[in-house]
Design a protein around this motif. Structure first.
Motif, PDB file in Angstrom:
ATOM      1  N   TYR A  20      -3.302  38.646-112.645  1.00 54.23           N
ATOM      2  CA  TYR A  20      -4.407  39.605-112.648  1.00 54.23           C
ATOM      3  C   TYR A  20      -4.612  40.212-111.262  1.00 54.23           C
ATOM      4  O   TYR A  20      -4.864  41.417-111.129  1.00 54.23           O
ATOM      5  CB  TYR A  20      -5.708  38.948-113.127  1.00 54.23           C
ATOM      6  N   PHE A  21      -4.505  39.399-110.214  1.00 50.99           N
ATOM      7  CA  PHE A  21      -4.692  39.902-108.856  1.00 50.99           C
ATOM      8  C   PHE A  21      -3.594  40.892-108.493  1.00 50.99           C
ATOM      9  O   PHE A  21      -3.874  41.951-107.921  1.00 50.99           O
ATOM     10  CB  PHE A  21      -4.736  38.735-107.865  1.00 50.99           C
ATOM     11  N   ALA A  22      -2.354  40.569-108.829  1.00 50.73           N
ATOM     12  CA  ALA A  22      -1.234  41.471-108.524  1.00 50.73           C
ATOM     13  C   ALA A  22      -1.398  42.795-109.262  1.00 50.73           C
ATOM     14  O   ALA A  22      -1.215  43.876-108.674  1.00 50.73           O
ATOM     15  CB  ALA A  22       0.096  40.812-108.884  1.00 50.73           C
ATOM     16  N   ILE A  23      -1.756  42.728-110.525  1.00 48.78           N
ATOM     17  CA  ILE A  23      -1.959  43.962-111.291  1.00 48.78           C
ATOM     18  C   ILE A  23      -3.153  44.743-110.733  1.00 48.78           C
ATOM     19  O   ILE A  23      -3.112  45.977-110.645  1.00 48.78           O
ATOM     20  CB  ILE A  23      -2.117  43.660-112.794  1.00 48.78           C
ATOM     21  N   SER A  24      -4.177  44.044-110.304  1.00 54.77           N
ATOM     22  CA  SER A  24      -5.330  44.710-109.692  1.00 54.77           C
ATOM     23  C   SER A  24      -4.921  45.472-108.433  1.00 54.77           C
ATOM     24  O   SER A  24      -5.353  46.612-108.223  1.00 54.77           O
ATOM     25  CB  SER A  24      -6.417  43.693-109.331  1.00 54.77           C
ATOM     26  N   LEU A  25      -4.109  44.851-107.599  1.00 53.60           N
ATOM     27  CA  LEU A  25      -3.654  45.518-106.382  1.00 53.60           C
ATOM     28  C   LEU A  25      -2.807  46.751-106.705  1.00 53.60           C
ATOM     29  O   LEU A  25      -2.970  47.797-106.078  1.00 53.60           O
ATOM     30  CB  LEU A  25      -2.878  44.550-105.491  1.00 53.60           C
ATOM     31  N   VAL A  26      -1.945  46.604-107.695  1.00 43.82           N
ATOM     32  CA  VAL A  26      -1.130  47.751-108.118  1.00 43.82           C
ATOM     33  C   VAL A  26      -2.041  48.865-108.634  1.00 43.82           C
ATOM     34  O   VAL A  26      -1.861  50.039-108.299  1.00 43.82           O
ATOM     35  CB  VAL A  26      -0.086  47.334-109.181  1.00 43.82           C
ATOM     36  N   MET A  27      -3.040  48.505-109.429  1.00 40.80           N
ATOM     37  CA  MET A  27      -3.949  49.515-109.971  1.00 40.80           C
ATOM     38  C   MET A  27      -4.773  50.174-108.863  1.00 40.80           C
ATOM     39  O   MET A  27      -5.070  51.374-108.943  1.00 40.80           O
ATOM     40  CB  MET A  27      -4.833  48.905-111.051  1.00 40.80           C
ATOM     41  N   LEU A  28      -5.134  49.429-107.822  1.00 43.09           N
ATOM     42  CA  LEU A  28      -5.833  50.032-106.686  1.00 43.09           C
ATOM     43  C   LEU A  28      -4.965  51.071-105.993  1.00 43.09           C
ATOM     44  O   LEU A  28      -5.439  52.160-105.648  1.00 43.09           O
ATOM     45  CB  LEU A  28      -6.247  48.958-105.678  1.00 43.09           C
TER      46      LEU A  28
END
Length: 138
Positions: free
Chosen positions: A17-25
């Motif tokens: 979730y954190f990795a996907i969040s960073l990508v989405m940011l």
């Protein structure tokens, strides 16, 4: 030892979730700067334009608030990504609201380095992000 393994049981989910969040940011930053007629990165990095920095950071924070709510309330990874996209759309609409309804000359004012315009844009983006986050509690 069982406390440690129990605590770390969700580590993989966190990482995903954190990795996907960073990508989405990062995706949000590119989409947002693409839809705005002024080049925030150039204004901030080269011109040291405080108004552009405030507007951009407000948009990123607003998106991150909504994204955090999407992560908290999602029922699956796909659900999280879908609501992240909804958050992205809401934040870009916030810019459109400020640009076309509240302050039609905002682009020029930010280009000119008017801090007040950056504060209005950044503040509106954070406010929309908070509302977006609150509305994602389903």
């Amino acid at each position: 030892m069982s406390h440690l393994s129990a605590s770390l049981a969700g580590l993989l989910g966190f990482v995903v979730y954190f990795a996907i969040s960073l990508v989405m940011l990062v995706v949000f930053k590119y989409v947002y700067t693409w839809i705005t007629p002024h080049d925030e990165w150039k204004l901030v990095k080269e011109d040291k334009n405080t108004a552009a920095a405030i507007g951009l950071v407000g948009a990123v924070i607003g998106f991150a608030l909504a994204l955090a709510s999407a992560a908290t309330n999602s029922v699956s990874l796909m659900d999280f990504v879908i609501w992240g996209i909804v958050a992205l759309v809401a934040q870009t609409l916030a810019f459109a609201i400020v640009r076309f309804l509240l302050m039609p000359r905002i682009v020029q004012r930010i280009n000119d380095g008017e801090v007040a315009a950056g504060i209005v844009l950044g503040g509106t983006s954070v406010a929309v992000g908070l509302l977006n986050a609150a509305c994602m509690t389903y």
